[in-house]
Structures are given as structure tokens and as C-alpha cells.
Design a protein around this motif. Sequence first.
Motif, PDB file in Angstrom:
ATOM      1  N   VAL A 211     -12.563  -6.951   2.793  1.00 30.80           N
ATOM      2  CA  VAL A 211     -11.798  -5.728   2.553  1.00 30.80           C
ATOM      3  C   VAL A 211     -10.535  -5.728   3.411  1.00 30.80           C
ATOM      4  O   VAL A 211     -10.599  -5.923   4.629  1.00 30.80           O
ATOM      5  CB  VAL A 211     -12.642  -4.469   2.868  1.00 30.80           C
ATOM      6  N   PHE A 212      -9.375  -5.507   2.761  1.00 29.75           N
ATOM      7  CA  PHE A 212      -8.093  -5.372   3.456  1.00 29.75           C
ATOM      8  C   PHE A 212      -7.662  -3.907   3.358  1.00 29.75           C
ATOM      9  O   PHE A 212      -7.761  -3.293   2.300  1.00 29.75           O
ATOM     10  CB  PHE A 212      -7.026  -6.264   2.821  1.00 29.75           C
ATOM     11  N   THR A 213      -7.143  -3.385   4.456  1.00 31.70           N
ATOM     12  CA  THR A 213      -6.699  -1.990   4.501  1.00 31.70           C
ATOM     13  C   THR A 213      -5.250  -1.921   4.957  1.00 31.70           C
ATOM     14  O   THR A 213      -4.868  -2.548   5.944  1.00 31.70           O
ATOM     15  CB  THR A 213      -7.574  -1.160   5.466  1.00 31.70           C
ATOM     16  N   CYS A 214      -4.448  -1.158   4.213  1.00 27.24           N
ATOM     17  CA  CYS A 214      -3.033  -0.969   4.546  1.00 27.24           C
ATOM     18  C   CYS A 214      -2.761   0.538   4.620  1.00 27.24           C
ATOM     19  O   CYS A 214      -2.965   1.255   3.637  1.00 27.24           O
ATOM     20  CB  CYS A 214      -2.154  -1.625   3.488  1.00 27.24           C
ATOM     21  N   THR A 215      -2.343   1.008   5.780  1.00 25.96           N
ATOM     22  CA  THR A 215      -2.103   2.429   5.989  1.00 25.96           C
ATOM     23  C   THR A 215      -0.629   2.644   6.333  1.00 25.96           C
ATOM     24  O   THR A 215      -0.081   1.947   7.188  1.00 25.96           O
ATOM     25  CB  THR A 215      -2.974   2.979   7.127  1.00 25.96           C
ATOM     26  N   VAL A 216       0.000   3.592   5.652  1.00 22.08           N
ATOM     27  CA  VAL A 216       1.405   3.911   5.926  1.00 22.08           C
ATOM     28  C   VAL A 216       1.512   5.374   6.301  1.00 22.08           C
ATOM     29  O   VAL A 216       0.776   6.220   5.802  1.00 22.08           O
ATOM     30  CB  VAL A 216       2.309   3.597   4.715  1.00 22.08           C
ATOM     31  N   SER A 217       2.429   5.689   7.208  1.00 19.59           N
ATOM     32  CA  SER A 217       2.591   7.059   7.675  1.00 19.59           C
ATOM     33  C   SER A 217       4.065   7.420   7.745  1.00 19.59           C
ATOM     34  O   SER A 217       4.940   6.557   7.662  1.00 19.59           O
ATOM     35  CB  SER A 217       1.949   7.223   9.062  1.00 19.59           C
ATOM     36  N   ASN A 218       4.316   8.739   7.896  1.00 22.18           N
ATOM     37  CA  ASN A 218       5.672   9.306   7.999  1.00 22.18           C
ATOM     38  C   ASN A 218       6.477   9.173   6.718  1.00 22.18           C
ATOM     39  O   ASN A 218       7.686   8.974   6.750  1.00 22.18           O
ATOM     40  CB  ASN A 218       6.445   8.689   9.168  1.00 22.18           C
TER      41      ASN A 218
END
Length: 373
Positions: A211-218
Motif C-alpha cells: 500500500v502506497f499513501t500520498c497525502t497533500v495539504s494546504n
Amino acid sequence: KQWYQRRVAITAGDSDYNDQLQNPTMSWKKGDTAVVSGAGEVITTEKNEAGTKFVSKLALTVSTAMDGSMYTCFVDYTGITASKQLSADPTKIIVQKVELDKSYQILEKGSTLSSVCTVTGPSDIQIKWRKGSGDSATDLTSSATAAAYAEESNTIVSTLSIASLTNAESNDNYECYTDFSSGELKATLQLHVAEITGLVDVGVQAESAAVFTCTVSNFKKVPTVKFYKEVDGGEDTALSGEARSGDTFTWTYTIASASDSSQGKYYCKVTYEEEAADAPTTFTSTAVTLTVRSIDATSTTSAIIKTGDGITLSCVLNVGSKAQVTEVKWFKGSTDGTAIFTDAATVFADSKLTTTYKKEKSTDCDSALIPLL
């Protein structure tokens, strides 16, 4: 002035000429186009009691579209022998204004903001910068540089630079402003500092899920995120991900059953579109590595020895990242019992971990030793 000099050079006493002289026709042109008195452009003409001075006034409702326009006053009169048209020197309209090269920027965390402000006006312009507005605004003028005043264009350019952007600089307005006699003029930049997190090296057993996780914010709204697998000498393969939202936006990509062919480098690409931006903004994360863990059978050593001889056994484990390995244990016979040795002095290189078991004197019970991560 030209009209007055020509008048006094004429012999007095010609009443017809004097009547015509006292009522010249005055008009205006914008470039080569005649100005018609109406909304936005109003012409009024006045004369003194003696009839020796005539004034034509053109009142304009200024807009940015007028910048650089040339207005000229014309006087038509009829003399004794000929008609003549005189004109004053053209008047150039310079509209005071403050302009930014971009009204919206979204930049990656750690990058540098460079915002260019151009102010049109008189040569004594003072350009200032601030973050926020009102009493809580922070002055940023010292972080900006200004070029020399350009006489040809009546402008001065100032550039605001902020290096190593952090979340503290995000989600706020930055204003370039100056004070004219008519009041303050300003231009506003909206800045967002984006951050991509969550992607780490992954190591799994064969046929297990990766499992790969990519989180983006702002981000003000949900961006588009795609996962890619790097391909040597070819176009990277785009992969479908599943989105989840919350305070931040998170995407996952899952390989249900990893195999040797699944190994490689993976990354995510974030594309964000904003109405105020000139074009979509794209960020690419750092690539991470997927390793399908296995034991390199060719590196496992075994020996036929007699009782009392020393034993040295080693094997190489494909683990991807040493950080993912908590410990290596050796078992005798099977992994059902208690480990006979825990190896803390492993050697890691090129995504491979080498573990070694040593015993000075062996017994006939030392067969079938199994290493386990």
C-alpha cells in the motif's frame, strides 16, 4: 499662443474678421479619433468677457484602458485670406496603477516565492509590501528589492522574495501597495504552500498487499493525484488511486498481491487547478522503493561438519529498507519454538541485509537453522 500672435498682426477694424476671431471652433481628438462629448468624456468651452481668451476643457473618467492614450486640442479659425487649424502639443494619459505578475501562486514547501510588482506613476513612487491587512498586517518591505525608475514607461518594479517557504507563509494574502495623492492603490497575491507527505519505502512478503499513501495539504480544493511506476527507458506507468478527504487529502494505491515484477520505484503527481491561476500547477513527490522481501537462496551457506566443529551460517535478505526491519532471529528446526539467536549486528547494503549465525562448537542437534525477519 499662436492664435493670439496672428490676431495682433492683422489690421484692426474689420468687424467681420473680429466676429469670426472671437468664436473659434475648438475640438479634441484621442489619437486620430474625434472626441464626442458624452459619458466618460465631457467637453466644455469658456471665454472671458472681452472675448480674447477661449478655454476648452475635456473631463475624463479615467480607466486602465486609457493608459498611454494621446489627447490633442485643435482650434479652427477663419482669417481674412485663409482658414487655419492649430493644435496644442498632445497630452499623454498615464493611469496610476499597481500590478502583480500573478494574483495567485501555489508553491511547494521549501521552495522560494518570487512576486513581481509594477507600479505606474510619478518618479517619487514608494513601493511597500505587507502580509495580511489592517492592524494585524506584517510589513515585508525589507524583504523586497526595487529597480530604478523607468522614465520611458513611468514605472518602477519591486520584487518580493521569501526563501524556504513553510506552512506559516501559507493561506494568506500578500499586498504590494503605494500611496498616491488620490489614495492608496494595491494589488493582492494569494499564496498557498503545498506539502506532499506519506510516501515511504515499502517492503512486503511475496503475495502480500503493498500500500502506497500520498497525502497533500494546504489546498483550497481537491487536487488531482495519480500514482506512477518508473519505467527504465520508457514512459512511466500511470496507476489509479483511491481518494479520501478530511483536513488533508489522502490517496492510496494498493497492489493486492506483490511479486518480483511489482518491485521498483513509485511516486505520486499532484495537479491543482485554480481559477485565478494562469495554468494548472503540478508537483511530483520523491520516488520511493517497493521491495518484495525474500531470502536469496544462493547466499545461504550450509556445511556438513563433524560434532565439535565451529558453525558459521549466513544468508542475505531482500528487505528494501533496513528501517522496516525490527530484528532478525534464528530458529532451530521451525519457527514454532523459541529463537536461539537474535542478530542485532546485521549488515545492510543495496536494499539487502546480511545476517550471520556463529557457534564455536556444534552438536548433532544444530541442523536445520532457519533465519526469520
